[in-house]
Design a protein around this motif. Structure first.
Motif, PDB file in Angstrom:
ATOM      1  N   CYS A 126       9.701   7.122  11.470  1.00 47.53           N
ATOM      2  CA  CYS A 126       8.861   6.795  10.325  1.00 47.53           C
ATOM      3  C   CYS A 126       9.268   6.872   9.131  1.00 47.53           C
ATOM      4  CB  CYS A 126       7.737   8.060  10.595  1.00 47.53           C
ATOM      5  SG  CYS A 126       9.238   9.622  10.827  1.00 47.53           S
ATOM      6  N   ARG A 127      10.975   7.536   9.478  1.00 47.20           N
ATOM      7  CA  ARG A 127      11.373   7.551   7.646  1.00 47.20           C
ATOM      8  C   ARG A 127      12.439   6.392   7.531  1.00 47.20           C
ATOM      9  NH1 ARG A 127      14.323  14.156   9.259  1.00 47.20           N
ATOM     10  NH2 ARG A 127      12.514  14.321   9.597  1.00 47.20           N
ATOM     11  N   LEU A 128      12.452   5.582   8.835  1.00 52.54           N
ATOM     12  CA  LEU A 128      12.859   3.802   8.565  1.00 52.54           C
ATOM     13  C   LEU A 128      12.049   3.444   7.467  1.00 52.54           C
ATOM     14  CD1 LEU A 128      14.595   3.335  11.654  1.00 52.54           C
ATOM     15  CD2 LEU A 128      15.673   4.137   9.050  1.00 52.54           C
ATOM     16  N   ASP A 129      12.467   2.338   6.613  1.00 52.86           N
ATOM     17  CA  ASP A 129      11.780   1.192   6.034  1.00 52.86           C
ATOM     18  C   ASP A 129      11.224  -0.019   6.580  1.00 52.86           C
ATOM     19  OD1 ASP A 129      12.493   2.161   3.538  1.00 52.86           O
ATOM     20  OD2 ASP A 129      13.991   1.461   3.248  1.00 52.86           O
ATOM     21  N   LYS A 130      11.626  -0.546   7.733  1.00 52.79           N
ATOM     22  CA  LYS A 130      11.213  -0.658   8.905  1.00 52.79           C
ATOM     23  C   LYS A 130      12.250  -1.283  10.007  1.00 52.79           C
ATOM     24  CE  LYS A 130       9.695  -4.710   7.600  1.00 52.79           C
ATOM     25  NZ  LYS A 130       8.575  -5.195   7.146  1.00 52.79           N
ATOM     26  N   VAL A 131      11.039  -0.799  11.195  1.00 52.35           N
ATOM     27  CA  VAL A 131      10.914  -1.050  12.404  1.00 52.35           C
ATOM     28  C   VAL A 131      10.373  -2.487  13.655  1.00 52.35           C
ATOM     29  CG1 VAL A 131      10.785   0.401  14.925  1.00 52.35           C
ATOM     30  CG2 VAL A 131      11.057   1.245  12.036  1.00 52.35           C
ATOM     31  N   LYS A 132      11.076  -2.550  13.989  1.00 50.84           N
ATOM     32  CA  LYS A 132      10.923  -3.662  14.498  1.00 50.84           C
ATOM     33  C   LYS A 132      10.671  -4.392  16.420  1.00 50.84           C
ATOM     34  CE  LYS A 132      12.754  -6.337  11.146  1.00 50.84           C
ATOM     35  NZ  LYS A 132      13.684  -7.381  10.573  1.00 50.84           N
ATOM     36  N   PHE A 133       9.800  -4.453  17.178  1.00 50.94           N
ATOM     37  CA  PHE A 133       9.651  -4.053  18.141  1.00 50.94           C
ATOM     38  C   PHE A 133      10.227  -5.806  18.341  1.00 50.94           C
ATOM     39  CE2 PHE A 133       9.263  -1.644  22.099  1.00 50.94           C
ATOM     40  CZ  PHE A 133       9.713  -0.493  21.626  1.00 50.94           C
ATOM     41  N   LEU A 134      11.081  -6.261  19.676  1.00 48.99           N
ATOM     42  CA  LEU A 134      10.553  -7.727  20.133  1.00 48.99           C
ATOM     43  C   LEU A 134       9.214  -7.961  21.267  1.00 48.99           C
ATOM     44  CD1 LEU A 134      14.674  -8.566  20.772  1.00 48.99           C
ATOM     45  CD2 LEU A 134      12.680  -8.917  19.052  1.00 48.99           C
ATOM     46  N   CYS A 135       9.272  -8.681  21.688  1.00 46.33           N
ATOM     47  CA  CYS A 135       7.822  -9.044  22.646  1.00 46.33           C
ATOM     48  C   CYS A 135       7.689 -10.292  23.544  1.00 46.33           C
ATOM     49  CB  CYS A 135       6.691  -8.627  21.553  1.00 46.33           C
ATOM     50  SG  CYS A 135       6.464  -7.438  20.962  1.00 46.33           S
ATOM     51  N   PRO A 136       8.681 -10.423  24.552  1.00 44.34           N
ATOM     52  CA  PRO A 136       8.048 -11.550  24.955  1.00 44.34           C
ATOM     53  C   PRO A 136       6.907 -11.986  25.056  1.00 44.34           C
ATOM     54  CG  PRO A 136      10.023 -10.272  26.320  1.00 44.34           C
ATOM     55  CD  PRO A 136       9.060  -9.521  24.784  1.00 44.34           C
ATOM     56  N   VAL A 137       6.595 -13.826  25.034  1.00 43.58           N
ATOM     57  CA  VAL A 137       5.235 -14.246  25.208  1.00 43.58           C
ATOM     58  C   VAL A 137       4.768 -15.468  26.244  1.00 43.58           C
ATOM     59  CG1 VAL A 137       4.861 -12.901  22.722  1.00 43.58           C
ATOM     60  CG2 VAL A 137       5.551 -15.308  22.751  1.00 43.58           C
ATOM     61  N   PHE A 150       1.546   1.776  16.323  1.00 43.11           N
ATOM     62  CA  PHE A 150       2.219   2.643  14.977  1.00 43.11           C
ATOM     63  C   PHE A 150       3.036   1.673  14.173  1.00 43.11           C
ATOM     64  CE2 PHE A 150       2.078   5.518  19.343  1.00 43.11           C
ATOM     65  CZ  PHE A 150       2.605   6.423  18.572  1.00 43.11           C
ATOM     66  N   SER A 151       2.289   0.823  13.550  1.00 42.47           N
ATOM     67  CA  SER A 151       2.957   0.036  12.661  1.00 42.47           C
ATOM     68  C   SER A 151       3.844  -0.968  12.572  1.00 42.47           C
ATOM     69  CB  SER A 151       2.842   0.776  10.925  1.00 42.47           C
ATOM     70  OG  SER A 151       1.030   0.819  11.121  1.00 42.47           O
ATOM     71  N   ILE A 152       4.640  -0.966  13.401  1.00 41.98           N
ATOM     72  CA  ILE A 152       5.710  -1.440  14.186  1.00 41.98           C
ATOM     73  C   ILE A 152       5.965  -3.436  14.333  1.00 41.98           C
ATOM     74  CG2 ILE A 152       7.620  -1.649  15.978  1.00 41.98           C
ATOM     75  CD1 ILE A 152       6.979   0.727  16.939  1.00 41.98           C
ATOM     76  N   GLU A 153       6.681  -3.693  13.816  1.00 41.44           N
ATOM     77  CA  GLU A 153       6.667  -5.012  13.527  1.00 41.44           C
ATOM     78  C   GLU A 153       6.875  -5.396  14.521  1.00 41.44           C
ATOM     79  OE1 GLU A 153       8.941  -9.087  11.186  1.00 41.44           O
ATOM     80  OE2 GLU A 153       8.610  -6.995   9.839  1.00 41.44           O
ATOM     81  N   MET A 154       6.333  -6.652  15.497  1.00 36.68           N
ATOM     82  CA  MET A 154       6.362  -7.100  16.277  1.00 36.68           C
ATOM     83  C   MET A 154       6.626  -8.978  16.794  1.00 36.68           C
ATOM     84  SD  MET A 154       3.471  -6.001  18.705  1.00 36.68           S
ATOM     85  CE  MET A 154       2.032  -5.344  17.318  1.00 36.68           C
ATOM     86  N   ILE A 155       7.651  -9.029  16.383  1.00 44.69           N
ATOM     87  CA  ILE A 155       8.774 -10.833  16.554  1.00 44.69           C
ATOM     88  C   ILE A 155       8.718 -10.821  18.044  1.00 44.69           C
ATOM     89  CG2 ILE A 155      10.528 -11.788  16.143  1.00 44.69           C
ATOM     90  CD1 ILE A 155      11.422  -8.607  14.520  1.00 44.69           C
ATOM     91  N   THR A 156       8.107 -12.141  18.173  1.00 42.51           N
ATOM     92  CA  THR A 156       7.935 -13.113  19.129  1.00 42.51           C
ATOM     93  C   THR A 156       8.867 -13.281  20.110  1.00 42.51           C
ATOM     94  OG1 THR A 156       7.161 -14.882  18.739  1.00 42.51           O
ATOM     95  CG2 THR A 156       5.092 -13.214  19.057  1.00 42.51           C
ATOM     96  N   VAL A 157       9.163 -13.675  21.289  1.00 38.98           N
ATOM     97  CA  VAL A 157       9.940 -13.926  22.182  1.00 38.98           C
ATOM     98  C   VAL A 157       9.863 -14.803  22.889  1.00 38.98           C
ATOM     99  CG1 VAL A 157      12.019 -14.012  23.166  1.00 38.98           C
ATOM    100  CG2 VAL A 157      11.740 -12.144  21.498  1.00 38.98           C
ATOM    101  N   PRO A 158      10.525 -16.552  23.010  1.00 37.53           N
ATOM    102  CA  PRO A 158       8.817 -16.853  24.518  1.00 37.53           C
ATOM    103  C   PRO A 158       9.714 -16.324  25.665  1.00 37.53           C
ATOM    104  CG  PRO A 158      10.205 -18.641  22.334  1.00 37.53           C
ATOM    105  CD  PRO A 158      11.154 -17.074  22.410  1.00 37.53           C
ATOM    106  N   MET A 159       9.119 -16.441  26.731  1.00 34.07           N
ATOM    107  CA  MET A 159       9.502 -16.513  28.184  1.00 34.07           C
ATOM    108  C   MET A 159       9.599 -17.692  28.950  1.00 34.07           C
ATOM    109  SD  MET A 159       9.385 -13.481  29.405  1.00 34.07           S
ATOM    110  CE  MET A 159       8.824 -13.575  31.249  1.00 34.07           C
ATOM    111  N   THR A 160      10.575 -17.867  29.966  1.00 34.85           N
ATOM    112  CA  THR A 160      10.812 -18.294  31.000  1.00 34.85           C
ATOM    113  C   THR A 160      10.417 -17.842  32.261  1.00 34.85           C
ATOM    114  OG1 THR A 160      13.064 -18.513  31.127  1.00 34.85           O
ATOM    115  CG2 THR A 160      12.610 -19.444  28.963  1.00 34.85           C
TER     116      THR A 160
END
Length: 430
Positions: A126-137, A150-160
């Protein structure tokens, strides 16, 4: 069967008229069916009712280590419950903390604690400017709901079929210290039913994260949820904790599991498996958060299943009830849509879902058509972060809860809606 893309405009218009008539007839049936969640059927729940006979007022309520389970104490769970969960997860009992009834709570707590207090001495997120999570989709909507909460930025990663795109995962994790985690369902992934390859597991274990507090959130929800005995007999995926230790990354993983779809949904036993360092950090919070979880329920589960062979035998009974439903849905999809060019779907060997890919831009309309005619599906887009499927094509099919008759009606309607919406899409492009 001809691909719909090969049909002339006149043929498409004639097909549309035919499909619209069938759809109006379907609406007239007054269906009220819910296929929106992967819930066990009533028959599956009935199958485990004798778990309530294991403990009664005359039972010895003392654990193998002499703990009176009616009283306070044993913050991290009974030893025999740890072993039960370790067997399910394919790891060691010493790696386990046993919680309450649902692993989703444990995952939420892990993210919440990282936000407010940090991970093993690192700066709270919560004290960091940016927090990101990878989300396989496509992926699990409830995972994405936690990080969004928690307002964490989600970045998509393709599933295989072998798991997430590991080239992209490695690039993102090693190149950005604001990437703090990744959601994973390694066995029979939600919704596609894919199982990570051994190479994928080992590449996860050998990640070189830029962030010291990066964690893999390894949700092993379907570890023993095979539909076929040949799937059960296949070698299990490597233990991610052991692989991380060998790779010099012992603290990188939080692994989660529960008995929610083994015994009772909402009344099972959940656990986390992780390194000694992580366990010590987690326990510091647990001593404030709780005096202890439901040890009576832990003991009930252990005495009911007895050992891992007992769990596997029980899961074969689940499979016997679920397998015909999956096969019925797949049979209709194959017979009605194979060769049409308007849909693709997975054929899972376990888990609770079938993933369907429609023509681009059609998923929301298909789900809406189904709902209008009385069949509720998981909302289109739910399998993507923020509920936004960029192609509007993925639909999660959950075959387990309806009866055989209801499932037949629901699948017939689903296929009808896929055809109708696809024809409308193709006509709109002519």
């Amino acid at each position: 069967m001809r691909a719909y893309q090969e049909l002339s405009k006149e043929e498409l218009l004639a097909l549309k008229a035919e499909l619209e008539k069938k759809y109006e007839d379907a609406k007239g049936k007054g269906l009220k069916l819910d296929m929106s969640r992967g819930k066990p059927s009533v028959a599956q729940l009935d199958m485990g009712m004798d778990i309530f006979d294991v403990l009664n007022s005359q039972s010895d309520l003392t654990s193998m280590e002499g703990v009176d389970v009616r009283n306070y104490g044993v913050l991290d769970g009974l030893m025999e419950a740890k072993q039960m969960m370790a067997d399910i997860m394919g790891t060691k009992a010493e790696n386990i903390i046993v919680y309450g009834n649902a692993s989703l709570n444990v995952m939420y707590d892990a993210v919440s604690s990282a936000m407010t207090h940090g991970v093993m001495g690192c700066t709270p997120w919560c004290r960091l400017d940016k927090v990101k999570f990878l989300c396989p989709v496509p992926g699990y909507d409830r995972h994405f709901a936690i990080t969004q909460h928690f307002s964490i930025e989600m970045i998509t990663v393709p599933m295989t079929p072998q798991g997430p795109d590991m080239d992209l995962v490695e690039e993102l994790v090693s190149g950005d210290d604001s990437v703090k985690g990744i959601w994973c369902v390694p066995k029979y992934s939600n919704p596609q039913g894919y199982t990570y390859s051994n190479e994928t597991v080992r590449r996860f274990a050998n990640l070189k994260p830029a962030a010291k507090d990066f964690r893999i959130f390894w949700d092993n929800a379907y570890a023993v949820h095979h539909l076929y005995e040949e799937e059960e007999r296949q070698e299990s995926i490597p233990d991610i904790l052991s692989e991380c230790e060998k790779a010099g990354n012992p603290d990188m993983v939080y692994e989660f599991a529960s008995t929610s779809k083994i015994s009772f949904s909402g009344a099972g036993v959940a656990a986390i498996a992780t390194s000694r360092g992580n366990l010590e950090c987690i326990k510091k919070t647990l001593t404030i958060q709780t005096i202890g979880y439901d040890k009576i329920n832990q003991l009930r589960h252990v005495r009911y299943f007895k050992d891992f062979e007992g769990i596997k035998e029980h899961m074969r009974k689940h499979a016997a009830l679920m397998r015909p439903k999956f096969e019925a849905v797949l049979k209709v999809l194959e017979e009605e849509l194979a060769g049409t060019g308007i849909g693709e779907w997975t054929r899972p060997g376990g888990g609770y879902f079938i993933s369907f890919e429609s023509l681009e831009g059609c998923a929301k309309a298909i789900v809406a058509r189904c709902k209008e005619a009385g069949v509720v599906l998981t909302g289109a887009g739910a399998t993507y972060p923020y509920g936004k499927d960029p192609r509007d094509s993925n639909i999660r099919i959950a075959p387990t809860f309806p009866t055989a008759e209801e499932l037949s009606q629901a699948t017939d309607l689903f296929v009808l809606c896929v055809k109708l919406v696809s024809v409308e899409k193709l006509l709109g492009g002519r």
